[in-house]
Motif scaffolding. Structure first.
Motif, PDB file in Angstrom:
ATOM      1  N   ASP A   1       0.841  -1.189   0.000  1.00  0.00           N
ATOM      2  CA  ASP A   1       0.000   0.000   0.000  1.00  0.00           C
ATOM      3  C   ASP A   1       0.884   1.250   0.000  1.00  0.00           C
ATOM      4  N   ASP A   2       2.173   1.089  -0.334  1.00  0.00           N
ATOM      5  CA  ASP A   2       3.151   2.171  -0.356  1.00  0.00           C
ATOM      6  C   ASP A   2       3.820   2.203  -1.733  1.00  0.00           C
ATOM      7  N   THR A   3       3.315   3.045  -2.645  1.00  0.00           N
ATOM      8  CA  THR A   3       3.845   3.091  -4.012  1.00  0.00           C
ATOM      9  C   THR A   3       5.298   3.544  -4.056  1.00  0.00           C
ATOM     10  N   GLU A   4       5.695   4.427  -3.142  1.00  0.00           N
ATOM     11  CA  GLU A   4       7.089   4.881  -3.117  1.00  0.00           C
ATOM     12  C   GLU A   4       8.032   3.743  -2.737  1.00  0.00           C
ATOM     13  N   GLU A   5       7.608   2.881  -1.824  1.00  0.00           N
ATOM     14  CA  GLU A   5       8.427   1.731  -1.440  1.00  0.00           C
ATOM     15  C   GLU A   5       8.593   0.775  -2.614  1.00  0.00           C
ATOM     16  N   ILE A   6       7.530   0.574  -3.391  1.00  0.00           N
ATOM     17  CA  ILE A   6       7.626  -0.299  -4.565  1.00  0.00           C
ATOM     18  C   ILE A   6       8.640   0.265  -5.558  1.00  0.00           C
ATOM     19  N   LYS A   7       8.586   1.568  -5.815  1.00  0.00           N
ATOM     20  CA  LYS A   7       9.539   2.185  -6.751  1.00  0.00           C
ATOM     21  C   LYS A   7      10.971   2.057  -6.238  1.00  0.00           C
ATOM     22  N   GLY A   8      11.173   2.320  -4.940  1.00  0.00           N
ATOM     23  CA  GLY A   8      12.502   2.191  -4.350  1.00  0.00           C
ATOM     24  C   GLY A   8      13.010   0.758  -4.408  1.00  0.00           C
ATOM     25  N   LEU A   9      12.125  -0.198  -4.160  1.00  0.00           N
ATOM     26  CA  LEU A   9      12.497  -1.609  -4.218  1.00  0.00           C
ATOM     27  C   LEU A   9      12.895  -1.991  -5.642  1.00  0.00           C
ATOM     28  N   GLN A  10      12.135  -1.523  -6.635  1.00  0.00           N
ATOM     29  CA  GLN A  10      12.477  -1.809  -8.026  1.00  0.00           C
ATOM     30  C   GLN A  10      13.852  -1.255  -8.383  1.00  0.00           C
ATOM     31  N   ARG A  11      14.145  -0.015  -7.948  1.00  0.00           N
ATOM     32  CA  ARG A  11      15.460   0.578  -8.216  1.00  0.00           C
ATOM     33  C   ARG A  11      16.565  -0.248  -7.560  1.00  0.00           C
ATOM     34  N   TYR A  12      16.352  -0.632  -6.294  1.00  0.00           N
ATOM     35  CA  TYR A  12      17.351  -1.402  -5.561  1.00  0.00           C
ATOM     36  C   TYR A  12      17.609  -2.750  -6.240  1.00  0.00           C
ATOM     37  N   LEU A  13      16.543  -3.482  -6.564  1.00  0.00           N
ATOM     38  CA  LEU A  13      16.706  -4.792  -7.185  1.00  0.00           C
ATOM     39  C   LEU A  13      17.349  -4.686  -8.567  1.00  0.00           C
ATOM     40  N   SER A  14      17.003  -3.633  -9.332  1.00  0.00           N
ATOM     41  CA  SER A  14      17.603  -3.429 -10.653  1.00  0.00           C
ATOM     42  C   SER A  14      19.091  -3.142 -10.553  1.00  0.00           C
ATOM     43  N   SER A  15      19.529  -2.507  -9.462  1.00  0.00           N
ATOM     44  CA  SER A  15      20.957  -2.231  -9.291  1.00  0.00           C
ATOM     45  C   SER A  15      21.722  -3.492  -8.884  1.00  0.00           C
ATOM     46  N   GLU A  16      21.034  -4.467  -8.292  1.00  0.00           N
ATOM     47  CA  GLU A  16      21.675  -5.704  -7.838  1.00  0.00           C
ATOM     48  C   GLU A  16      21.580  -6.837  -8.859  1.00  0.00           C
ATOM     49  N   PHE A  17      20.475  -6.871  -9.616  1.00  0.00           N
ATOM     50  CA  PHE A  17      20.201  -7.987 -10.527  1.00  0.00           C
ATOM     51  C   PHE A  17      19.718  -7.453 -11.869  1.00  0.00           C
ATOM     52  N   GLU A  18      19.924  -8.270 -12.897  1.00  0.00           N
ATOM     53  CA  GLU A  18      19.305  -7.964 -14.184  1.00  0.00           C
ATOM     54  C   GLU A  18      17.863  -8.443 -14.073  1.00  0.00           C
ATOM     55  N   MET A  19      16.940  -7.513 -14.209  1.00  0.00           N
ATOM     56  CA  MET A  19      15.541  -7.888 -14.031  1.00  0.00           C
ATOM     57  C   MET A  19      14.639  -7.081 -14.933  1.00  0.00           C
ATOM     58  N   LYS A  20      13.405  -7.533 -15.047  1.00  0.00           N
ATOM     59  CA  LYS A  20      12.426  -6.895 -15.908  1.00  0.00           C
ATOM     60  C   LYS A  20      11.109  -6.799 -15.155  1.00  0.00           C
ATOM     61  N   ASP A  21      10.493  -5.623 -15.157  1.00  0.00           N
ATOM     62  CA  ASP A  21       9.180  -5.430 -14.535  1.00  0.00           C
ATOM     63  C   ASP A  21       8.119  -5.813 -15.557  1.00  0.00           C
ATOM     64  N   LEU A  22       7.345  -6.845 -15.256  1.00  0.00           N
ATOM     65  CA  LEU A  22       6.310  -7.317 -16.178  1.00  0.00           C
ATOM     66  C   LEU A  22       4.964  -6.647 -15.929  1.00  0.00           C
ATOM     67  N   GLY A  23       4.939  -5.657 -15.042  1.00  0.00           N
ATOM     68  CA  GLY A  23       3.706  -4.920 -14.795  1.00  0.00           C
ATOM     69  C   GLY A  23       2.752  -5.674 -13.894  1.00  0.00           C
ATOM     70  N   GLY A  24       1.463  -5.420 -14.090  1.00  0.00           N
ATOM     71  CA  GLY A  24       0.428  -6.041 -13.250  1.00  0.00           C
ATOM     72  C   GLY A  24       0.481  -7.558 -13.287  1.00  0.00           C
ATOM     73  N   PHE A  25       0.161  -8.150 -12.189  1.00  0.00           N
ATOM     74  CA  PHE A  25       0.209  -9.588 -11.951  1.00  0.00           C
ATOM     75  C   PHE A  25      -0.883 -10.275 -12.762  1.00  0.00           C
ATOM     76  N   LYS A  26      -0.486 -11.065 -13.804  1.00  0.00           N
ATOM     77  CA  LYS A  26      -1.470 -11.766 -14.637  1.00  0.00           C
ATOM     78  C   LYS A  26      -1.314 -13.283 -14.562  1.00  0.00           C
ATOM     79  N   TYR A  27      -0.068 -13.771 -14.497  1.00  0.00           N
ATOM     80  CA  TYR A  27       0.211 -15.204 -14.392  1.00  0.00           C
ATOM     81  C   TYR A  27       1.317 -15.422 -13.381  1.00  0.00           C
TER      82      TYR A  27
END
Length: 195
Positions: free
Chosen positions: A39-65
């Motif tokens: 319920d914290d959009t800023e935390e999600i953005k910060g987490l994405q930045r942190y994980l992208s700096s540590e790992f090669e990753m891709k955000d697939l957007g909304g949860f579908k599968y």
């Protein structure tokens, strides 16, 4: 994840939890896939930045599968379906009751409460060859079916009472696991959990 302020769950070791005041962020990891909800959009953005700096990753957007489960949202709630899972043919052979209706879906609706109820049942000497019984249980959270299982017991029960006690023990273990999980993510069940 611990370096970034997350705590690993005790009830589920693939779950990582971070609380900031009244806000909570949950991260579930399965091999190289993850789900983040918060319920914290800023935390999600910060987490994405942190994980992208540590790992090669891709955000697939909304949860579908996820793990062969299709997820769809509507005003009524969240629908889960295995209509397109690759292993559905095997599941169909094992779960006879689904054989005629592969398009059936589960819906999780909001009911304004977090009551938790468990139900168990067992048959005594259900298999006449090895004299073992089958037990089953399921749990309902906030009016929604959440977990279920049916399994042939490992031991031969000497009475209908014994087989029911074994089934109840399994159901209680499931309820206790759910209580621990709920408390960890910040949704302590209201009142007693009933079996």
């Amino acid at each position: 994840m611990k370096k970034y302020g997350y705590r690993q769950g005790n009830a589920d070791h693939t779950l990582f939890i971070k609380r900031m005041g009244s806000k909570v962020t949950l991260l579930v990891i399965y091999v190289d896939d993850m789900i983040v909800t918060s319920d914290d959009t800023e935390e999600i953005k910060g987490l994405q930045r942190y994980l992208s700096s540590e790992f090669e990753m891709k955000d697939l957007g909304g949860f579908k599968y996820f793990l062969g489960i299709e997820v769809a949202r509507s005003r009524d709630g969240i629908y889960l379906s295995q209509q397109k899972e690759d292993h559905m043919a095997a599941v169909m052979r094992i779960l006879n009751y689904l054989k005629g209706a592969p398009g059936r879906r589960l819906i999780f609706m909001k009911h304004g409460h977090i009551e938790v109820n468990g139900y168990t049942d067992a048959n005594w000497v259900g298999n006449i060859t090895d004299r073992r019984s089958t037990l089953g249980y399921f749990t309902i959270i906030a009016g929604n079916l959440v977990t279920w299982r049916s399994k042939k017991q490992n031991v031969v029960a000497r009475s209908t009472t014994e087989v029911e006690y074994i089934g109840m023990a399994r159901g209680i273990c499931e309820l206790l696991w759910l209580r621990i999980l709920f408390i960890e993510i910040g949704f302590k069940p209201q009142g007693s959990m009933l079996l």
